[in-house]
Design a protein around this motif. Sequence first.
Motif, PDB file in Angstrom:
ATOM      1  N   ILE A 122       8.622   3.294   3.403  1.00 57.60           N
ATOM      2  CA  ILE A 122       8.935   4.684   3.731  1.00 57.60           C
ATOM      3  C   ILE A 122       9.215   5.478   2.449  1.00 57.60           C
ATOM      4  CG2 ILE A 122      10.537   6.233   4.945  1.00 57.60           C
ATOM      5  CD1 ILE A 122       8.782   4.532   6.846  1.00 57.60           C
ATOM      6  N   ALA A 123       9.959   4.897   1.523  1.00 49.56           N
ATOM      7  CA  ALA A 123      10.271   5.574   0.264  1.00 49.56           C
ATOM      8  C   ALA A 123       9.002   5.841  -0.548  1.00 49.56           C
ATOM      9  CB  ALA A 123      11.264   4.738  -0.545  1.00 49.56           C
ATOM     10  N   TYR A 124       8.112   4.853  -0.601  1.00 46.51           N
ATOM     11  CA  TYR A 124       6.844   5.037  -1.317  1.00 46.51           C
ATOM     12  C   TYR A 124       6.032   6.157  -0.663  1.00 46.51           C
ATOM     13  CZ  TYR A 124       2.280   4.161  -3.356  1.00 46.51           C
ATOM     14  OH  TYR A 124       1.069   4.310  -4.002  1.00 46.51           O
ATOM     15  N   ARG A 125       5.973   6.123   0.655  1.00 47.36           N
ATOM     16  CA  ARG A 125       5.219   7.133   1.409  1.00 47.36           C
ATOM     17  C   ARG A 125       5.765   8.529   1.122  1.00 47.36           C
ATOM     18  NH1 ARG A 125       5.678   6.260   7.658  1.00 47.36           N
ATOM     19  NH2 ARG A 125       7.651   7.344   7.427  1.00 47.36           N
ATOM     20  N   ASP A 126       7.081   8.658   1.152  1.00 48.93           N
ATOM     21  CA  ASP A 126       7.705   9.960   0.898  1.00 48.93           C
ATOM     22  C   ASP A 126       7.481  10.430  -0.534  1.00 48.93           C
ATOM     23  OD1 ASP A 126       8.592   9.909   3.522  1.00 48.93           O
ATOM     24  OD2 ASP A 126      10.664   9.357   3.004  1.00 48.93           O
ATOM     25  N   ALA A 127       7.552   9.519  -1.486  1.00 51.77           N
ATOM     26  CA  ALA A 127       7.404   9.878  -2.901  1.00 51.77           C
ATOM     27  C   ALA A 127       5.966  10.192  -3.291  1.00 51.77           C
ATOM     28  CB  ALA A 127       7.931   8.745  -3.779  1.00 51.77           C
ATOM     29  N   ASN A 128       4.996   9.622  -2.581  1.00 49.52           N
ATOM     30  CA  ASN A 128       3.603   9.758  -2.979  1.00 49.52           C
ATOM     31  C   ASN A 128       2.743  10.545  -1.998  1.00 49.52           C
ATOM     32  OD1 ASN A 128       3.440   8.020  -5.511  1.00 49.52           O
ATOM     33  ND2 ASN A 128       4.507   6.700  -4.070  1.00 49.52           N
ATOM     34  N   GLY A 129       3.337  11.154  -1.023  1.00 54.56           N
ATOM     35  CA  GLY A 129       2.577  11.982  -0.086  1.00 54.56           C
ATOM     36  C   GLY A 129       1.785  11.184   0.934  1.00 54.56           C
ATOM     37  N   GLY A 130       2.165   9.977   1.179  1.00 58.28           N
ATOM     38  CA  GLY A 130       1.485   9.168   2.187  1.00 58.28           C
ATOM     39  C   GLY A 130       0.504   8.182   1.595  1.00 58.28           C
TER      40      GLY A 130
END
Length: 106
Positions: A70-78
């Motif tokens: 979830i953190a990666y998704r939020d930081a990188n736009g999905g």
Amino acid sequence: MRKTLLNALLLPLFTGVAFTVHAIPPSKATTPHSFSSPSHEQTINLNTASAEILQRELSGIGKAKAEAIIAYRDANGGFQTVDELLEVKGVGSALVERNKNRLTAP
């Protein structure tokens, strides 16, 4: 005498207990896998799934890895692809391969 009296009192009790066990009807019986295994009925979208869904539905994903996804998704736009999961700390190729058929990332 004491042993005979004890047997006379306890034997009917235990015999009666043995006949009170009821079988579960086949329509309500569960398989051993139904208690904790993923449902395998739906595809999980990496860009919309909650941490709880990731944990529950994917093999090898616990709380920490789900939160990292979830953190990666939020930081990188999905996620653009499922293979992009390899960029998440703690997620390796074996984990991705094990779950690849259940995942989508538009």
